[in-house]
Design an enzyme around this catalytic site. Structure first.
Site, mmCIF file in Angstrom:
data_model
loop_
_atom_site.group_PDB
_atom_site.id
_atom_site.type_symbol
_atom_site.label_atom_id
_atom_site.label_comp_id
_atom_site.label_asym_id
_atom_site.label_seq_id
_atom_site.Cartn_x
_atom_site.Cartn_y
_atom_site.Cartn_z
ATOM 1 C CG ASP A 228 -1.722 -1.199 1.456
ATOM 2 O OD1 ASP A 228 -1.262 -2.298 1.117
ATOM 3 O OD2 ASP A 228 -2.844 -1.066 1.986
ATOM 4 N NE ARG A 261 -7.532 5.435 5.833
ATOM 5 C CZ ARG A 261 -8.248 5.554 6.941
ATOM 6 N NH1 ARG A 261 -8.480 6.729 7.459
ATOM 7 N NH2 ARG A 261 -8.735 4.491 7.535
#
Length: 486
Positions: A228, A261
């Site tokens: 990620d 995010r």
């Protein structure tokens, strides 16, 4: 019925709760959860203990656990508004908008002036209405055109004042990619025509790929596997500074969750797509659970793309994410997937290869496709429900069975923050790799990546590399859905 608790235990539980609050304030969420649990064990009669633990679960994306704690909080005290709020936030994060709306309505009965609950309720109602409208359109006999099929990039004029390198004849060049990265570092955009061209060409390329892609590493070449990166563009770019940029002899495999995010998801995904076009065998991309509409709505990518470009571009990304492969098989022996393994014992590589992911579009919250994106490993054998509320946990015996049945050595997956950037478990059969250091500017973890080189005897060699976060411009995150409120 309330459990009988002594005055001494009441005081002890409150003291433990205060310790938990301090851990929470210091962003040590998992330790805070342990302390809130300890407080609950001493005194199970306090709704706030469950709500606080639910909040901590939300911080580590364990939304299923947050919902269960919300259930318990309102069971202890049916008039405790914060319990309904925490439960509603958990349901909202899992795109259970109708259920979340019910909780936010109850919150507003007890706290009618709570602005955040009003905003979330309004967002839930609008989303439910939009989804109903889209479902009605989709059920129409007429074929609904993809937004990507309606874009004519040739009709978009690039102004003479544009000061970046241009794409000529639709071909992405190294000069263009190098210039694009420099522009992104300087917080500049590329022209929307070039962004459209990159997205459209990438969608076309991936539409012709299987759901499981084979990756062979030629002699004297290297493959780097990253986990990620979540919109942390400056940390993402630092990987290239430390390890070299993609090239014809150095390929990268980014294993999902490129977006959401962080505040620079658009910059990351355009860079990855451009490299895929420049070096088709030098960049591989796996779909993660955040390359989905539900996650993009809640965690910022949708809002970011709309703010920087347009709603049309977000829809193009959505259509392109639906074409991304679900897994890769490296050197015939390493299965690389974002989340993990299925709830079934009989899943073969061929079944995964033949998943009709494009027709399905969004993975939903059940079935093989969803599990590949959402599952997590556990230390205990067997399987168990996931605290995330989607997918399940799988034990070392499940990994062992999958590897033996499919004649592979190991599983490399991502999907979870690891303090050291990676973790080796299941007797070396399962590795988690996570490449977003100091995740969300708060966790303090290292990032990591794996360099894979061909080796005659085994077929490959793995080298783990850790790295720290770098400085980046301080901007307001687009993932603001969980701010405010109680």
């Amino acid at each position: 019925m309330a459990t009988s608790v002594s005055e001494q235990d009441i005081a002890r539980a409150n003291a433990i709760k205060e310790e938990a609050n301090i851990l929470f304030a210091n962003k040590k969420f998992e330790e805070a959860i342990e302390k809130y649990t300890e407080a609950i064990e001493v005194n199970p009669n306090v709704a706030a203990f469950y709500a606080n633990r639910a909040f901590a679960h939300t911080k580590i994306e364990a939304y299923g656990a947050a919902i269960l704690d919300g259930d318990k909080a309102v069971e202890v005290d049916p008039k405790y508004a914060k319990g309904y709020y925490r439960r509603g936030v958990g349901k909202y994060a899992l795109a259970r908008y109708k259920e979340a709306a019910k909780d936010f309505r109850i919150v507003l009965k007890f706290a009618p002036n709570d602005k955040d609950a009003k905003l979330k309720l309004d967002d839930c109602d609008k989303t439910v209405a939009r989804m109903a409208f889209e479902k009605a359109i989709a059920s129409n006999d007429e074929v609904v055109k993809k937004v990507s099929d309606t874009i004519d990039t040739q009709s978009i004029i690039v102004e003479d004042s544009y000061d970046g390198v241009r794409i000529d004849d639709g071909k992405v060049t190294k000069e263009f990619v190098d210039d694009m990265i420099e522009r992104f570092v300087a917080q500049k955009k590329i022209h929307r025509r070039y962004a459209y061209e990159i997205i459209l060409q990438t969608r076309k390329y991936f539409s012709e790929q299987a759901s499981l892609v084979d990756v062979e590493i030629p002699k004297e070449h290297k493959l780097t596997i990253c986990g990620d990166v979540h919109g942390q563009f400056y940390d993402f770019n630092n990987i290239f500074k430390l390890n070299g940029r993609p090239s014809e002899t150095h390929a990268y495999l980014f294993n999902g969750d490129f977006v959401d995010r962080g505040s620079f998801s658009l910059e990351i995904i355009l860079t990855l797509f451009a490299y895929k076009l420049l070096y088709p065998t030098g960049m591989y991309l796996t779909r993660g659970n955040h390359e989905t509409d539900d996650m993009n709505k809640v965690y910022g990518f949708e809002d970011e793309v709309k703010a920087k470009f347009s709603d049309t571009m977000f829809k193009m990304f959505s259509e392109t994410f639906a074409t991304l492969p679900l897994a890769h098989l490296v050197q015939k022996k390493i299965f690389v997937v974002h989340g993990g393994l299925s709830s079934r014992d009989d899943v073969t590589l061929e079944e995964i290869r033949n998943i009709d992911r494009i027709a399905k579009g969004q993975p939903g919250q059940g079935g093989l496709m969803s599990e590949l994106l959402w599952a997590d490993p556990q230390f205990l054998p067997g399987r168990s429900p996931s605290a995330r509320g989607v997918g399940q946990k799988f034990g070392p015996d499940v990994t062992e069975n999958f590897c033996k049945m499919n004649d592979i050595d190991m599983v490399i997956r991502s999907h979870e923050v690891k303090h050291q950037g990676y973790q080796i478990e299941h007797s070396g059969r399962c590795v988690t790799i996570f490449s977003a250091p100091n995740y969300c500017d708060s966790v303090g973890n290292k990032g990591a990546y794996i360099n894979v080189t061909p080796e005659t005897e085994k077929g490959y060699k793995l080298d783990y590399v850790q790295f720290d976060a770098v400085e980046h411009p301080k901007t307001q995150p687009y993932s603001n859905k969980f701010r405010g409120g109680f």
